[in-house]
Design a protein around this motif. Structure first.
Motif, PDB file in Angstrom:
ATOM      1  N   THR A 190      45.331  34.492  47.351  1.00 27.93           N
ATOM      2  CA  THR A 190      43.928  34.924  47.390  1.00 27.93           C
ATOM      3  C   THR A 190      43.364  35.036  45.983  1.00 27.93           C
ATOM      4  OG1 THR A 190      44.363  36.182  49.412  1.00 27.93           O
ATOM      5  CG2 THR A 190      42.366  36.741  48.181  1.00 27.93           C
ATOM      6  N   VAL A 191      44.132  35.610  45.074  1.00 24.96           N
ATOM      7  CA  VAL A 191      43.687  35.766  43.681  1.00 24.96           C
ATOM      8  C   VAL A 191      43.440  34.410  43.046  1.00 24.96           C
ATOM      9  CG1 VAL A 191      44.470  36.447  41.378  1.00 24.96           C
ATOM     10  CG2 VAL A 191      44.765  38.009  43.309  1.00 24.96           C
ATOM     11  N   VAL A 192      44.372  33.487  43.247  1.00 26.49           N
ATOM     12  CA  VAL A 192      44.247  32.168  42.625  1.00 26.49           C
ATOM     13  C   VAL A 192      43.056  31.406  43.184  1.00 26.49           C
ATOM     14  CG1 VAL A 192      45.392  29.933  42.330  1.00 26.49           C
ATOM     15  CG2 VAL A 192      46.698  32.040  42.078  1.00 26.49           C
ATOM     16  N   GLU A 193      42.779  31.598  44.471  1.00 29.52           N
ATOM     17  CA  GLU A 193      41.646  30.894  45.091  1.00 29.52           C
ATOM     18  C   GLU A 193      40.313  31.364  44.531  1.00 29.52           C
ATOM     19  OE1 GLU A 193      42.277  31.614  49.213  1.00 29.52           O
ATOM     20  OE2 GLU A 193      43.585  29.875  49.481  1.00 29.52           O
ATOM     21  N   LEU A 199      53.287  37.903  37.335  1.00 29.33           N
ATOM     22  CA  LEU A 199      53.565  37.854  38.771  1.00 29.33           C
ATOM     23  C   LEU A 199      53.125  36.510  39.354  1.00 29.33           C
ATOM     24  CD1 LEU A 199      54.775  39.702  40.919  1.00 29.33           C
ATOM     25  CD2 LEU A 199      52.480  40.532  41.408  1.00 29.33           C
ATOM     26  N   ILE A 200      51.940  36.053  38.972  1.00 28.92           N
ATOM     27  CA  ILE A 200      51.442  34.758  39.458  1.00 28.92           C
ATOM     28  C   ILE A 200      52.335  33.629  38.966  1.00 28.92           C
ATOM     29  CG2 ILE A 200      49.498  33.143  39.395  1.00 28.92           C
ATOM     30  CD1 ILE A 200      47.644  35.565  39.028  1.00 28.92           C
ATOM     31  N   SER A 201      52.809  33.735  37.721  1.00 27.16           N
ATOM     32  CA  SER A 201      53.613  32.661  37.133  1.00 27.16           C
ATOM     33  C   SER A 201      54.957  32.476  37.828  1.00 27.16           C
ATOM     34  CB  SER A 201      53.855  32.940  35.644  1.00 27.16           C
ATOM     35  OG  SER A 201      54.748  34.033  35.458  1.00 27.16           O
ATOM     36  N   GLY A 202      55.354  33.455  38.631  1.00 25.67           N
ATOM     37  CA  GLY A 202      56.603  33.340  39.360  1.00 25.67           C
ATOM     38  C   GLY A 202      56.520  32.418  40.563  1.00 25.67           C
ATOM     39  N   PHE A 203      55.329  31.922  40.890  1.00 26.08           N
ATOM     40  CA  PHE A 203      55.135  31.012  42.017  1.00 26.08           C
ATOM     41  C   PHE A 203      54.881  29.607  41.489  1.00 26.08           C
ATOM     42  CE2 PHE A 203      54.255  35.195  43.535  1.00 26.08           C
ATOM     43  CZ  PHE A 203      54.637  35.209  44.869  1.00 26.08           C
ATOM     44  N   VAL A 228      47.661  26.237  37.803  1.00 25.83           N
ATOM     45  CA  VAL A 228      46.363  26.918  37.690  1.00 25.83           C
ATOM     46  C   VAL A 228      46.320  27.734  36.404  1.00 25.83           C
ATOM     47  CG1 VAL A 228      44.811  28.603  38.748  1.00 25.83           C
ATOM     48  CG2 VAL A 228      46.105  27.015  40.193  1.00 25.83           C
ATOM     49  N   LEU A 229      47.398  28.447  36.123  1.00 22.66           N
ATOM     50  CA  LEU A 229      47.460  29.251  34.899  1.00 22.66           C
ATOM     51  C   LEU A 229      47.417  28.370  33.657  1.00 22.66           C
ATOM     52  CD1 LEU A 229      50.224  31.840  35.889  1.00 22.66           C
ATOM     53  CD2 LEU A 229      47.761  32.235  35.770  1.00 22.66           C
ATOM     54  N   ILE A 230      48.167  27.282  33.696  1.00 26.04           N
ATOM     55  CA  ILE A 230      48.184  26.368  32.543  1.00 26.04           C
ATOM     56  C   ILE A 230      46.794  25.780  32.332  1.00 26.04           C
ATOM     57  CG2 ILE A 230      49.127  24.214  31.631  1.00 26.04           C
ATOM     58  CD1 ILE A 230      51.095  26.528  31.589  1.00 26.04           C
ATOM     59  N   GLY A 231      46.141  25.390  33.424  1.00 27.50           N
ATOM     60  CA  GLY A 231      44.793  24.824  33.330  1.00 27.50           C
ATOM     61  C   GLY A 231      43.782  25.809  32.775  1.00 27.50           C
ATOM     62  N   ALA A 232      44.035  27.114  32.977  1.00 30.40           N
ATOM     63  CA  ALA A 232      43.124  28.146  32.463  1.00 30.40           C
ATOM     64  C   ALA A 232      43.429  28.494  31.003  1.00 30.40           C
ATOM     65  CB  ALA A 232      43.224  29.398  33.331  1.00 30.40           C
ATOM     66  N   VAL A 241      56.431  37.754  27.794  1.00 32.55           N
ATOM     67  CA  VAL A 241      57.583  36.862  27.621  1.00 32.55           C
ATOM     68  C   VAL A 241      58.193  36.483  28.962  1.00 32.55           C
ATOM     69  CG1 VAL A 241      59.431  38.584  27.370  1.00 32.55           C
ATOM     70  CG2 VAL A 241      59.559  36.440  26.090  1.00 32.55           C
ATOM     71  N   ARG A 242      58.104  37.374  29.944  1.00 29.65           N
ATOM     72  CA  ARG A 242      58.587  37.015  31.285  1.00 29.65           C
ATOM     73  C   ARG A 242      57.709  35.922  31.895  1.00 29.65           C
ATOM     74  NH1 ARG A 242      59.079  42.614  31.840  1.00 29.65           N
ATOM     75  NH2 ARG A 242      57.272  42.692  33.219  1.00 29.65           N
ATOM     76  N   GLY A 243      56.405  36.024  31.630  1.00 30.55           N
ATOM     77  CA  GLY A 243      55.503  34.977  32.098  1.00 30.55           C
ATOM     78  C   GLY A 243      55.822  33.635  31.455  1.00 30.55           C
ATOM     79  N   LEU A 244      56.074  33.649  30.148  1.00 31.24           N
ATOM     80  CA  LEU A 244      56.426  32.416  29.445  1.00 31.24           C
ATOM     81  C   LEU A 244      57.737  31.838  29.960  1.00 31.24           C
ATOM     82  CD1 LEU A 244      55.453  33.399  25.782  1.00 31.24           C
ATOM     83  CD2 LEU A 244      54.383  31.611  27.179  1.00 31.24           C
ATOM     84  N   GLN A 245      58.667  32.728  30.301  1.00 30.04           N
ATOM     85  CA  GLN A 245      59.945  32.249  30.837  1.00 30.04           C
ATOM     86  C   GLN A 245      59.724  31.514  32.158  1.00 30.04           C
ATOM     87  OE1 GLN A 245      62.885  35.321  31.502  1.00 30.04           O
ATOM     88  NE2 GLN A 245      64.567  33.868  31.426  1.00 30.04           N
ATOM     89  N   ASN A 246      58.867  32.071  32.995  1.00 33.86           N
ATOM     90  CA  ASN A 246      58.556  31.404  34.269  1.00 33.86           C
ATOM     91  C   ASN A 246      57.873  30.067  34.043  1.00 33.86           C
ATOM     92  OD1 ASN A 246      59.582  33.557  35.779  1.00 33.86           O
ATOM     93  ND2 ASN A 246      57.606  34.569  35.946  1.00 33.86           N
TER      94      ASN A 246
END
Length: 573
Positions: free
Chosen positions: A192-195, A224-228, A234-238, A260-265
């Motif tokens: 929902t957030v990503v949409e 949290l989003i980057s774990g999917f 979507v995150l990279i595009g933003a 750093v956890r986000g970057l790891q994902n």
């Protein structure tokens, strides 16, 4: 190009009521946003203005149904916004028509306009958070229950978005906290957030917030989003990589840990490696890993990100030049298990299949650090020791020079300890490693015989696992091919008797071939041969020879050697 705006505000906006003015203002702002896309000059400045117009429009739309007629401050703000929007409309038309008098003057006018919108947003946020508008509009929307429908979830998330856009600092932070909470409880909210694309862009902007709380909470949501996998694009595009690294460089401790956890994902595959590198991420990560005062919660995922980037050769070389090998060698003996595991994994990945790199790891003390992990006097976990054993096997067993260094550090003694007293998982792995170690060279076999490995292999011949029994028998069969090992083995009465006893047991047919091979090799040793011949199992072996060819060979060896002994006795009589 130069058409009139059909929704432009009247010249005397004071005469409009507050309610109609809100609707009128949102319509004009929408029209102005549409017109701004036609402007081809000063694109950066117009993009800034457009972002502020969109934020302002969202804030006004959110409170369009409020009972605000008694709020004079809000009424005056609507009037001021209308005036500014009309002024901006005039600038937009002149930019579209290229009818302005000079570039510098227009740039100055646009800067002034941007400042005015900033002031309006600030004033709107102040009025919103003061609570004057809450009676007619449900600012505090209740969190949907478990299993809520998609519409309820979207409505709740949209409300949080509104708070994040026009709320004050604390309201924005709390909205982010609530957003993270529902995403953790139900991962359907992530979709929902990503949409709602505005949220992702807003989160990216929040990562550069000067407010620590907002930055930290935004980093947690992004992570949290980057774990999917399906939402990473979507995150990279933003444009998420740059802001995450900036948090990593100058954010709070909690912000850095989330970042750093986000970057790891996001670097689990190498597609985003260059983006991390181009924003200075490799240097920032190496700095974290080499800093002695960084927490394990930060260092471990930082190690993980760098490990993910090794696949790009140029980045790998840059890491080496930056002292990565030395840094990770030190971290391999860290007290933090997660840091240990990721750093050992880094050393493994960077050297695996690359002989020159293995030598660098060895020169930097990599083998010494790994052997230290296996030292029984240390308190490292079984999991860490298992990983260290696997890495040692991969890095050292293919090179004679590496093997010598490994054995000089006491590896064999540590391995023998875990074969005898290690936890089950470590013990089984130690057996596999010892089995392979036994096959590296005659010199190593002799050293293992001197150290006491043969007796340990004998003890495994009764293990419940057929695989373990077979491995132990095969290793023992190989070891007794060395003359000094045969002699040492034969000197212990229990060894020969135990092998003969196992051979006689029913249900041990799976290992009979290997047991016969061991006994046949032992006949080359006088002491062992005599013990076999004089044992009470000789008749059993002769009976077995009627059916099994390997047993026939053993009987033949025993008979030949006995005949030679008789001849030798006659010759010397």
């Amino acid at each position: 190009m130069g058409e009139e705006n059909p929704r432009q505000a009247p010249n005397t906006p004071e005469s409009s009521t507050t309610e109609s003015s809100i609707k009128q203002t949102t319509e004009i702002i929408s029209s102005l946003i549409f017109l701004s896309h036609s402007v081809k000059v000063f694109p950066v400045k117009w993009q800034v203005i457009r972002n502020k117009l969109e934020e302002l429009n969202t804030g006004l739309a959110a409170i369009e149904n409020c009972d605000s007629s008694l709020n004079q401050s809000f009424s005056r703000l609507i009037v001021a916004i209308l005036v500014t929007v009309n002024e901006c409309y005039d600038l937009a038309r002149r930019c579209v028509d290229l009818s302005y008098s000079g570039k510098l003057l227009m740039q100055s006018d646009l800067d002034v306009m941007s400042t005015k919108f900033d002031r309006h947003l600030k004033n709107l946020s102040g009025i919103y958070t003061a609570g004057f508008l809450t009676q007619g509009f449900a600012i505090v929307v209740s969190k949907p229950g478990v299993g809520a429908c998609k519409d309820d979830m979207r409505f709740y998330v949209s409300d949080l978005l509104t708070r994040m856009k026009i709320g004050d600092t604390e309201m924005k932070r709390q909205a982010l906290v609530n957003l993270h909470e529902v995403m953790v409880e139900d991962d359907r909210y992530v979709k929902t957030v990503v949409e709602i694309s505005d949220i992702v862009n807003l989160l990216v902007n929040f990562l550069d917030s000067i407010n620590v709380g907002i930055q930290e909470e935004a980093a947690k949501v992004v992570t949290l989003i980057s774990g999917f996998d399906m939402f990473k694009g979507v995150l990279i595009g933003a444009g998420i990589i740059g802001p995450l690294i900036r948090v990593l460089e100058s954010g709070s401790v909690l912000g850095k840990e989330a970042s750093v956890r986000g970057l790891q994902n996001l670097t689990e595959n190498s597609d985003n490696a260059w983006s991390v590198s181009s924003h200075g991420g490799v240097t920032a990560l190496l700095k974290i890993c080499s800093s002695g005062d960084s927490r394990g919660e930060l260092v471990a995922p930082a190690c993980g990100v760098l490990r993910n980037l090794i696949g790009v050769e140029e980045i790998k070389r840059f890491m080496i030049e930056g002292g990565a090998i030395s840094t990770f060698t030190k971290l391999a003996t860290s007290r933090d298990e997660a840091v240990q595991i990721t750093s050992i994994g880094f050393l493994h990945n960077i050297a695996s299949g690359d002989e020159p790199m293995k030598q660098i790891v060895i020169r930097e003390g990599g083998i010494r650090a790994l052997v230290r992990v296996l030292d029984p006097k240390t308190s490292f976990s079984p999991k860490t020791r298992e990983i260290a054993l696997r890495v040692i096997e991969d890095l050292c067993f293919s090179s004679i020079s590496s093997m010598k260094i490994l054995l000089n550090y006491g590896f064999m003694e540590h391995l023998l300890f875990f074969l005898r007293k290690g936890d089950v998982s470590v013990q089984e792995l130690a057996l596999k490693v010892a089995f392979r170690l036994n096959g590296t060279s005659e010199e190593v076999k002799k050293a293992m015989g001197d150290a006491g490995f043969m007796q340990v292999f004998v003890s495994f011949l009764e293990a419940k696992s057929f695989e373990v029994r077979e491995m132990a028998a095969e290793a023992l069969s190989s070891m007794v091919l060395v003359p000094t090992n045969r002699k040492k083995f034969g000197q212990d009465d229990r060894n020969i008797g135990f092998l003969l006893q196992l051979l006689a047991q029913e249900g041990n047919s799976g290992n009979k071939k290997l047991l016969l091979s061991i006994l046949t090799s032992l006949t080359s040793c006088n002491i062992a041969r005599r013990k076999i011949a004089n044992s009470g199992y000789l008749k059993n072996i002769e009976k077995l020879a009627e059916e099994v060819s390997d047993a026939k060979r053993l009987v033949r060896k025993l008979s030949t050697n006995r005949f030679r002994s008789i001849l030798s006795g006659l010759w010397h009589s």
